[in-house]
Scaffold this active site. Structure first.
Site, PDB file in Angstrom:
ATOM      1  N   CYS A 109      -4.131  28.613 -38.120  1.00 51.39           N
ATOM      2  CA  CYS A 109      -3.664  29.982 -37.891  1.00 51.39           C
ATOM      3  C   CYS A 109      -2.768  30.442 -39.057  1.00 51.39           C
ATOM      4  O   CYS A 109      -3.267  30.614 -40.164  1.00 51.39           O
ATOM      5  CB  CYS A 109      -2.968  30.073 -36.532  1.00 51.39           C
ATOM      6  SG  CYS A 109      -2.762  31.751 -35.978  1.00 51.39           S
ATOM      7  N   TYR A 110      -1.462  30.569 -38.859  1.00 50.04           N
ATOM      8  CA  TYR A 110      -0.598  30.953 -39.982  1.00 50.04           C
ATOM      9  C   TYR A 110      -0.804  29.979 -41.146  1.00 50.04           C
ATOM     10  O   TYR A 110      -0.821  30.381 -42.316  1.00 50.04           O
ATOM     11  CB  TYR A 110       0.879  30.948 -39.544  1.00 50.04           C
ATOM     12  CG  TYR A 110       1.842  31.249 -40.681  1.00 50.04           C
ATOM     13  CD1 TYR A 110       2.224  32.549 -40.957  1.00 50.04           C
ATOM     14  CD2 TYR A 110       2.347  30.224 -41.487  1.00 50.04           C
ATOM     15  CE1 TYR A 110       3.087  32.834 -42.009  1.00 50.04           C
ATOM     16  CE2 TYR A 110       3.205  30.488 -42.542  1.00 50.04           C
ATOM     17  CZ  TYR A 110       3.579  31.800 -42.803  1.00 50.04           C
ATOM     18  OH  TYR A 110       4.422  32.073 -43.836  1.00 50.04           O
ATOM     19  N   HIS A 162      -6.966  27.803 -32.584  1.00 47.95           N
ATOM     20  CA  HIS A 162      -6.047  26.690 -32.302  1.00 47.95           C
ATOM     21  C   HIS A 162      -6.803  25.500 -31.710  1.00 47.95           C
ATOM     22  O   HIS A 162      -7.067  25.466 -30.503  1.00 47.95           O
ATOM     23  CB  HIS A 162      -4.953  27.146 -31.334  1.00 47.95           C
ATOM     24  CG  HIS A 162      -3.980  28.079 -31.977  1.00 47.95           C
ATOM     25  ND1 HIS A 162      -2.826  27.650 -32.589  1.00 47.95           N
ATOM     26  CD2 HIS A 162      -4.016  29.423 -32.156  1.00 47.95           C
ATOM     27  CE1 HIS A 162      -2.176  28.679 -33.095  1.00 47.95           C
ATOM     28  NE2 HIS A 162      -2.884  29.780 -32.854  1.00 47.95           N
ATOM     29  N   SER A 184      19.956   5.167 -15.487  1.00 50.82           N
ATOM     30  CA  SER A 184      20.042   6.213 -14.471  1.00 50.82           C
ATOM     31  C   SER A 184      19.021   6.029 -13.355  1.00 50.82           C
ATOM     32  O   SER A 184      19.099   6.693 -12.329  1.00 50.82           O
ATOM     33  CB  SER A 184      19.805   7.572 -15.134  1.00 50.82           C
ATOM     34  OG  SER A 184      18.439   7.687 -15.492  1.00 50.82           O
ATOM     35  N   GLY A 185      18.047   5.148 -13.569  1.00 50.02           N
ATOM     36  CA  GLY A 185      16.968   5.020 -12.582  1.00 50.02           C
ATOM     37  C   GLY A 185      15.782   5.899 -12.959  1.00 50.02           C
ATOM     38  O   GLY A 185      14.758   5.881 -12.299  1.00 50.02           O
ATOM     39  N   GLY A 186      15.921   6.674 -14.031  1.00 49.93           N
ATOM     40  CA  GLY A 186      14.826   7.521 -14.500  1.00 49.93           C
ATOM     41  C   GLY A 186      13.928   6.772 -15.479  1.00 49.93           C
ATOM     42  O   GLY A 186      14.185   5.616 -15.830  1.00 49.93           O
ATOM     43  N   VAL A 187      12.870   7.453 -15.925  1.00 50.24           N
ATOM     44  CA  VAL A 187      11.875   6.802 -16.787  1.00 50.24           C
ATOM     45  C   VAL A 187      12.481   6.382 -18.133  1.00 50.24           C
ATOM     46  O   VAL A 187      12.351   5.230 -18.555  1.00 50.24           O
ATOM     47  CB  VAL A 187      10.696   7.773 -17.093  1.00 50.24           C
ATOM     48  CG1 VAL A 187       9.606   7.054 -17.860  1.00 50.24           C
ATOM     49  CG2 VAL A 187      10.156   8.393 -15.834  1.00 50.24           C
ATOM     50  N   ASP A 188      13.146   7.347 -18.799  1.00 44.59           N
ATOM     51  CA  ASP A 188      13.554   7.084 -20.177  1.00 44.59           C
ATOM     52  C   ASP A 188      14.537   5.907 -20.291  1.00 44.59           C
ATOM     53  O   ASP A 188      14.318   4.987 -21.079  1.00 44.59           O
ATOM     54  CB  ASP A 188      14.181   8.337 -20.807  1.00 44.59           C
ATOM     55  CG  ASP A 188      13.200   9.505 -20.806  1.00 44.59           C
ATOM     56  OD1 ASP A 188      11.993   9.255 -20.662  1.00 44.59           O
ATOM     57  OD2 ASP A 188      13.650  10.655 -20.935  1.00 44.59           O
ATOM     58  N   SER A 189      15.597   5.939 -19.480  1.00 47.32           N
ATOM     59  CA  SER A 189      16.576   4.857 -19.629  1.00 47.32           C
ATOM     60  C   SER A 189      15.977   3.517 -19.183  1.00 47.32           C
ATOM     61  O   SER A 189      16.334   2.466 -19.740  1.00 47.32           O
ATOM     62  CB  SER A 189      17.875   5.161 -18.884  1.00 47.32           C
ATOM     63  OG  SER A 189      17.673   5.225 -17.504  1.00 47.32           O
ATOM     64  N   SER A 190      15.041   3.544 -18.241  1.00 51.36           N
ATOM     65  CA  SER A 190      14.432   2.280 -17.814  1.00 51.36           C
ATOM     66  C   SER A 190      13.559   1.696 -18.920  1.00 51.36           C
ATOM     67  O   SER A 190      13.566   0.491 -19.168  1.00 51.36           O
ATOM     68  CB  SER A 190      13.570   2.486 -16.563  1.00 51.36           C
ATOM     69  OG  SER A 190      14.329   3.059 -15.543  1.00 51.36           O
TER      70      SER A 190
END
Ligand code: XMP
Length: 518
Positions: free
Chosen positions: A85-86, A174, A228-234
């Site tokens: 595109c651009y 695109h 934290s129990g979330g995906v990233d920190s685990s």
């Protein structure tokens, strides 16, 4: 990055809303991609050692005085370039073709007729037409010398071009968006056939590489991580522990604002399951005391953030040997902060769970996920043996139930909210809806409403259910549940929780509403 760093496509960002999507598509092919500002110098670009370069789209016109800065010496680098595109218009403009305002803006679906060319190799079998997605006001009206047209569309005679030496390619449409038929094949032709990249970007290679990087960075020292129990920190925990074992020290702060059984799950799956060294701090009383009577959402957020830092730092000081602080920063956050430092400004909203911690603790950072997109984090998490429920978890905000329990927070209301949320989640999982939704939760509304149970009048609280689908959490649509599902969840919540007399479903899209209620 070591081995996998050798086969890389670098994307110059000219401000397109799809730049990250291009990067993700290239990686899905199995090739590392990296996004840099369009203002990068040729020397810096060469240092990254790309096998190929992509110029992204962008909102400006190459004929405008506000067009982004670009060092034209980059065109002298002897690597294939694909302009999208651009990016295509920039290539045309720089190689002395001509770009003009199109009489008709082409937006949305268009039909592309293409010629035989390495870029379109294997696209749509023997047919030479595909549906593509366009979004442009300008178009290329005159080819540069030594370039030939390789495709046209309804409103653009030159909808794709290639230089005769097969080093420069441009597409007006695109290929990165899913509405373009076989866009992935076109990108794959560029990355693999034209640039000669090998498919080195695999979960196994990524893990090997990240583990080696952590070993190199940390040596025989110790690392601290907030779980934290979330995906990233685990996933960060699993990676670092693979690299340095027991020299990783994790702190899990139970702030009393977590979902049901969260603490149990962390201890079961991360402490016992992965053998991580985790200290759990039960700080519920401290948080609830500080939040007592507070009703303003921003004030609540700040109190929770500050208290987290205090509790975490106090606990961290008890561990004597810490040298590094680990963080679960992922690529979109990293690009955003790089953008703020001077590259093209990306207006991407992001919330940081533990904002302020690095400033307070002043340790050098270990951020193993900072080059990964969320889907890649999930993939390597699976590979590292984390349980599926943890990997597929919806995002949970740092302030937790603090922003889902509207108004003043207390223990008994939190208990009601936790139970309602758990019922909602249980049903979503049971009916196989959880993975079709980007984020779902129950919110507690601090209003009372009349109900009737048997012959008795009940005057109790209201629970709101929220479920949205979104790609980037910047905009979101309401998930269209079947009525029976909502009826069932609502009945369960009202029957099983005495203190709830009414359940409502939130049908607000974002914008104008936000995903969280507070
Ligand atoms: P909103 O409500 O702004 O949410 O539409 C977009 C995404 O961000 C999450 N969110 C937060 N995450 N701290 C966080 O760590 C916060 O203060 C916070 N507020 C919103 C929200 O859950 C959604 O995924």
């Amino acid at each position: 990055m070591h081995k996998i760093d050798q086969d890389k496509i670098v994307i110059l960002d000219f401000g397109s809303q799809y730049t990250q999507l291009i990067a993700r598509r290239i990686r899905e092919i199995g090739v590392l991609s990296e996004i840099v500002s369009c203002e990068i110098s040729p020397k810096e670009l060469l240092k990254l050692n790309p096998r190929g370069i992509i110029f992204s789209g962008g909102p400006e016109s190459v004929n405008s005085k506000f067009k982004p800065k670009f060092n034209s010496k980059i065109l002298e680098i002897n690597r294939p370039i694909l302009g999208i595109c651009y990016g295509m218009q920039l290539l045309a403009n720089q190689h002395k073709g001509k770009v003009d305002l199109s009489a008709k803006r082409e937006f949305g679906h268009s039909e592309l007729a293409f010629n035989k060319n390495i870029l379109f190799k294997g696209v749509n079998g023997k047919k030479t037409k595909i549906d593509v997605w366009m979004s442009h006001g300008d178009k290329v009206v005159k080819l540069p010398k030594q370039f030939k047209k390789i495709a046209s569309s309804t409103n653009s005679k030159i909808a794709a071009f290639a230089s005769n030496d097969k080093q420069r390619f441009g597409v007006q449409f695109h290929p990165e968006v899913s509405h373009t038929d076989q866009g992935q094949k076109i990108l794959s032709n560029f990355a693999l056939d034209i640039c000669g990249c090998k498919k080195n970007w695999t979960s196994k290679n990524i893990i090997d590489d990240l583990v080696q990087n952590i070993k190199d960075q940390v040596g025989n020292k110790h690392v601290l991580l907030g779980i934290s129990g979330g995906v990233d920190s685990s996933v960060v925990a699993a990676l670092i522990s693979k690299a340095i074992g027991k020299r990783l020290h994790c702190i899990f702060v139970d702030n009393g604002l977590l979902r049901k059984d969260e603490s149990i799950q962390v201890n079961r799956d991360l402490k016992k399951g992965l053998g991580l060294k985790i200290t759990t701090v039960n700080a519920e009383d401290i948080f609830l005391k500080k939040l007592k009577g507070k009703t303003d959402p921003e004030e609540k957020r700040k109190i929770i953030g500050r208290t987290f830092i205090d509790v975490f730092s106090k606990e961290a000081k008890k561990i004597k040997s810490i040298d590094f602080l680990a963080q679960g920063t992922i690529y979109p956050d990293y690009i955003e902060s790089a953008g703020k430092k001077g590259g093209k400004a990306h207006v991407i909203k992001s919330h940081h769970n533990v904002g302020g911690l690095p400033e307070k603790l002043k340790f050098p950072l270990v951020e193993p996920l900072k080059f990964l997109f969320k889907d890649e984090v999930r993939k390597i998490g699976r590979n590292l043996g984390l349980p599926a429920y943890l990997i597929e978890r919806h995002p949970f905000p740092g302030p937790g139930l603090g922003v889902r329990l509207l108004g003043a927070i207390d223990k008994s209301k939190l208990e009601i909210l936790r139970e309602a949320d758990a019922i909602f989640m249980e049903e979503l999982i049971k009916q196989k809806l959880y993975n079709k939704i980007s984020q779902a939760y129950a919110a507690f509304l601090p209003v009372k409403s009349v109900g009737v149970v048997g012959d008795a009048r009940r005057y109790e609280y209201v629970i709101a259910l929220r479920a949205v689908v979104t790609l980037d959490f910047m905009t979101a649509n309401v998930f269209p549940f079947k009525q029976e599902f909502l009826n069932h969840v609502s009945t369960r919540i009202m029957n099983e929780i005495d203190k709830v007399s009414r359940v409502v479903y939130d049908i607000s899209s974002k914008p104008p509403a936000t995903i969280e209620w507070e």
